[in-house]
Design an enzyme around this catalytic site. Structure first.
Site, PDB file in Angstrom:
ATOM      1  N   GLU A  64       0.878  -1.173   0.000  1.00  0.00           N
ATOM      2  CA  GLU A  64       0.000   0.000   0.000  1.00  0.00           C
ATOM      3  C   GLU A  64       0.919   1.227   0.000  1.00  0.00           C
ATOM      4  O   GLU A  64       1.173   1.843   1.022  1.00  0.00           O
ATOM      5  CB  GLU A  64      -0.927  -0.009   1.209  1.00  0.00           C
ATOM      6  CG  GLU A  64      -2.036   1.011   1.098  1.00  0.00           C
ATOM      7  CD  GLU A  64      -3.091   0.876   2.180  1.00  0.00           C
ATOM      8  OE1 GLU A  64      -3.617   1.910   2.622  1.00  0.00           O
ATOM      9  OE2 GLU A  64      -3.390  -0.269   2.592  1.00  0.00           O
ATOM     10  N   ALA A 105      -2.490   7.496   7.002  1.00  0.00           N
ATOM     11  CA  ALA A 105      -1.456   7.158   7.980  1.00  0.00           C
ATOM     12  C   ALA A 105      -0.100   6.903   7.331  1.00  0.00           C
ATOM     13  O   ALA A 105       0.806   6.385   7.989  1.00  0.00           O
ATOM     14  CB  ALA A 105      -1.880   5.930   8.779  1.00  0.00           C
ATOM     15  N   HIS A 106       0.062   7.249   6.057  1.00  0.00           N
ATOM     16  CA  HIS A 106       1.333   7.038   5.372  1.00  0.00           C
ATOM     17  C   HIS A 106       2.243   8.254   5.557  1.00  0.00           C
ATOM     18  O   HIS A 106       1.788   9.403   5.506  1.00  0.00           O
ATOM     19  CB  HIS A 106       1.098   6.779   3.883  1.00  0.00           C
ATOM     20  CG  HIS A 106       0.361   5.509   3.603  1.00  0.00           C
ATOM     21  ND1 HIS A 106       0.994   4.328   3.284  1.00  0.00           N
ATOM     22  CD2 HIS A 106      -0.973   5.233   3.606  1.00  0.00           C
ATOM     23  CE1 HIS A 106       0.099   3.379   3.110  1.00  0.00           C
ATOM     24  NE2 HIS A 106      -1.107   3.904   3.292  1.00  0.00           N
ATOM     25  N   HIS A 112      -5.600   5.916  -2.082  1.00  0.00           N
ATOM     26  CA  HIS A 112      -4.863   7.073  -1.558  1.00  0.00           C
ATOM     27  C   HIS A 112      -4.525   8.005  -2.713  1.00  0.00           C
ATOM     28  O   HIS A 112      -3.367   8.291  -2.994  1.00  0.00           O
ATOM     29  CB  HIS A 112      -3.611   6.616  -0.815  1.00  0.00           C
ATOM     30  CG  HIS A 112      -3.916   5.944   0.492  1.00  0.00           C
ATOM     31  ND1 HIS A 112      -4.235   6.659   1.634  1.00  0.00           N
ATOM     32  CD2 HIS A 112      -3.993   4.632   0.826  1.00  0.00           C
ATOM     33  CE1 HIS A 112      -4.469   5.811   2.611  1.00  0.00           C
ATOM     34  NE2 HIS A 112      -4.346   4.580   2.151  1.00  0.00           N
ATOM     35  N   ASP A 153     -15.428  -2.023  10.085  1.00  0.00           N
ATOM     36  CA  ASP A 153     -15.251  -2.118  11.533  1.00  0.00           C
ATOM     37  C   ASP A 153     -16.246  -1.277  12.313  1.00  0.00           C
ATOM     38  O   ASP A 153     -16.187  -1.209  13.542  1.00  0.00           O
ATOM     39  CB  ASP A 153     -13.821  -1.750  11.931  1.00  0.00           C
ATOM     40  CG  ASP A 153     -13.392  -0.366  11.445  1.00  0.00           C
ATOM     41  OD1 ASP A 153     -14.255   0.401  10.961  1.00  0.00           O
ATOM     42  OD2 ASP A 153     -12.182  -0.053  11.531  1.00  0.00           O
ATOM     43  N   GLY A 154     -17.164  -0.598  11.595  1.00  0.00           N
ATOM     44  CA  GLY A 154     -18.142   0.252  12.266  1.00  0.00           C
ATOM     45  C   GLY A 154     -17.573   1.588  12.685  1.00  0.00           C
ATOM     46  O   GLY A 154     -18.268   2.391  13.312  1.00  0.00           O
ATOM     47  N   HIS A 182     -14.574   3.165  10.504  1.00  0.00           N
ATOM     48  CA  HIS A 182     -14.136   3.811   9.271  1.00  0.00           C
ATOM     49  C   HIS A 182     -15.313   4.351   8.464  1.00  0.00           C
ATOM     50  O   HIS A 182     -15.238   5.449   7.916  1.00  0.00           O
ATOM     51  CB  HIS A 182     -13.340   2.823   8.405  1.00  0.00           C
ATOM     52  CG  HIS A 182     -11.887   2.743   8.743  1.00  0.00           C
ATOM     53  ND1 HIS A 182     -11.419   2.030   9.811  1.00  0.00           N
ATOM     54  CD2 HIS A 182     -10.794   3.287   8.138  1.00  0.00           C
ATOM     55  CE1 HIS A 182     -10.097   2.129   9.866  1.00  0.00           C
ATOM     56  NE2 HIS A 182      -9.699   2.895   8.856  1.00  0.00           N
ATOM     57  N   ASP A 236      -8.034  -4.498   7.044  1.00  0.00           N
ATOM     58  CA  ASP A 236      -7.121  -3.360   7.199  1.00  0.00           C
ATOM     59  C   ASP A 236      -6.408  -3.461   8.543  1.00  0.00           C
ATOM     60  O   ASP A 236      -6.169  -2.469   9.224  1.00  0.00           O
ATOM     61  CB  ASP A 236      -7.869  -2.028   7.080  1.00  0.00           C
ATOM     62  CG  ASP A 236      -6.948  -0.877   6.680  1.00  0.00           C
ATOM     63  OD1 ASP A 236      -6.201  -1.037   5.714  1.00  0.00           O
ATOM     64  OD2 ASP A 236      -6.984   0.179   7.335  1.00  0.00           O
ATOM     65  N   GLY A 257      -5.467   2.737  10.329  1.00  0.00           N
ATOM     66  CA  GLY A 257      -5.870   1.359  10.076  1.00  0.00           C
ATOM     67  C   GLY A 257      -6.914   0.898  11.074  1.00  0.00           C
ATOM     68  O   GLY A 257      -7.385   1.663  11.924  1.00  0.00           O
TER      69      GLY A 257
END
Length: 311
Positions: free
Chosen positions: A49, A60-61, A114, A171-172, A174, A196, A233
């Site tokens: 990624e 987060a990169h 991204h 995940d509820g 994001h 993720d 993530g």
């Protein structure tokens, strides 16, 4: 987590953006890994990624390592084609279309993500071999106005496409229910549910972990970049995501399960071997209770208990 005791029998490892030299080292390391170690989930390959991502959609990169792809970069990465299964890049970057063509020709799944891409950027990459979209809404450009004209971004172009596969992080955290439902209706049976997952998965709230050079902290079911308004993530295991989709949102169980099994297998070209119960397929099965709490797993024909112990 990719533990058989949690109902996960196969995993594609993802690496966060780093220098091409560092990624080469990591890919070389994966090349020496036993992908079917006894009692462990099978390693299907490695997903990069980055680092060919748009700084404006970095999430987060680390922006210091983001860059357009070069011919030399692609050549270095393809030296590890035995483990490189997927790469996410921003189609609008200089050299991205040429990189897409070369990677796709070598059998690597190329995904858009991204990115600040517009329709023409995405179409050029698709023509070159791009087939997938990384986590909808996360790190994607959306509609802008130029005078009176409205121009769709990568998000809208991805939802409107009738052939691209695409991911959601369910995940509820994001994505709220409305966005998950939009993805479900637009993408249909091409939709993948992905974990993720990060090193923070399974750790208590407040625990810190790193994504490359970026420090993150476990929040309420999600990772957060320390000092920034960005997710770092997910920290929820895949069964919890299926529990959210079926229990909280009411998705039919077969539909949610297919999005986490058969469709990801199709993305990686593993239809018939993974994600199905059929003659000739790998003997990988996960057994859950009605709330999608893992009960046991059959891993390559061997019974694994709920704590990951062989029976």
């Amino acid at each position: 987590m990719a533990w058989p005791g949690r109902g996960v029998t196969s995993v594609q490892a993802s690496l966060v953006s780093a220098s091409v030299g560092r990624l080469e080292e990591l890919l070389a390391g994966f090349g020496g890994v036993n992908r079917t170690v006894e009692g462990g989930a099978e390693l299907l390959g490695v997903h990069l990624e980055g680092p060919f991502l748009a700084a404006a959609q970095r999430g987060a990169h680390d922006p210091a390592v983001l860059r357009p792809p070069t011919t030399a970069d692609v050549g270095v990465l393809l030296e590890h084609r035995d483990v490189l299964s997927m790469i996410t890049l921003a189609p609008e970057l200089p050299g991205a279309v040429a990189a897409t063509a070369r990677l796709a020709a070598a059998g690597v799944v190329v995904a858009a993500g991204h990115s600040e891409a517009r329709g023409d950027d995405l179409r050029a990459a698709v023509d070159a071999g791009l087939t997938h979209v990384t986590h909808l809404w996360s790190g994607q450009s959306s509609t802008i106005r130029q005078g009176p004209w409205r121009l769709p971004g990568l998000l809208e172009e991805s939802l409107a496409a009738d052939h691209l596969t695409a991911e959601v992080i369910a995940d509820g955290r994001h994505l709220p229910p409305a966005l998950l439902e939009i993805a479900r209706r637009c993408v249909g049976d091409r939709l993948c549910v992905v974990s993720d997952g990060t090193p923070g998965t399974g750790l208590p709230r407040g625990a810190r972990y790193r994504l490359g050079t970026v420090t993150c902290e476990v929040g309420d079911g999600v990772g957060l970049v320390v000092g920034a308004d960005a997710f770092g993530g997910s920290t929820s295991a895949l069964p919890a995501m299926l529990r959210h989709l079926t229990g909280d949102l009411g998705w039919p169980v077969p539909e949610a399960v297919a999005a986490a099994t058969a469709t990801p297998a199709r993305v990686l070209g593993l239809t018939g071997r993974k994600g199905v119960i059929a003659p000739g397929a790998d003997a990988d099965l996960a057994v859950f209770d009605e709330g999608f709490h893992p009960w046991a797993t059959v891993l390559r024909g061997r019974w694994i208990g709920p704590e990951g112990n062989s029976a």
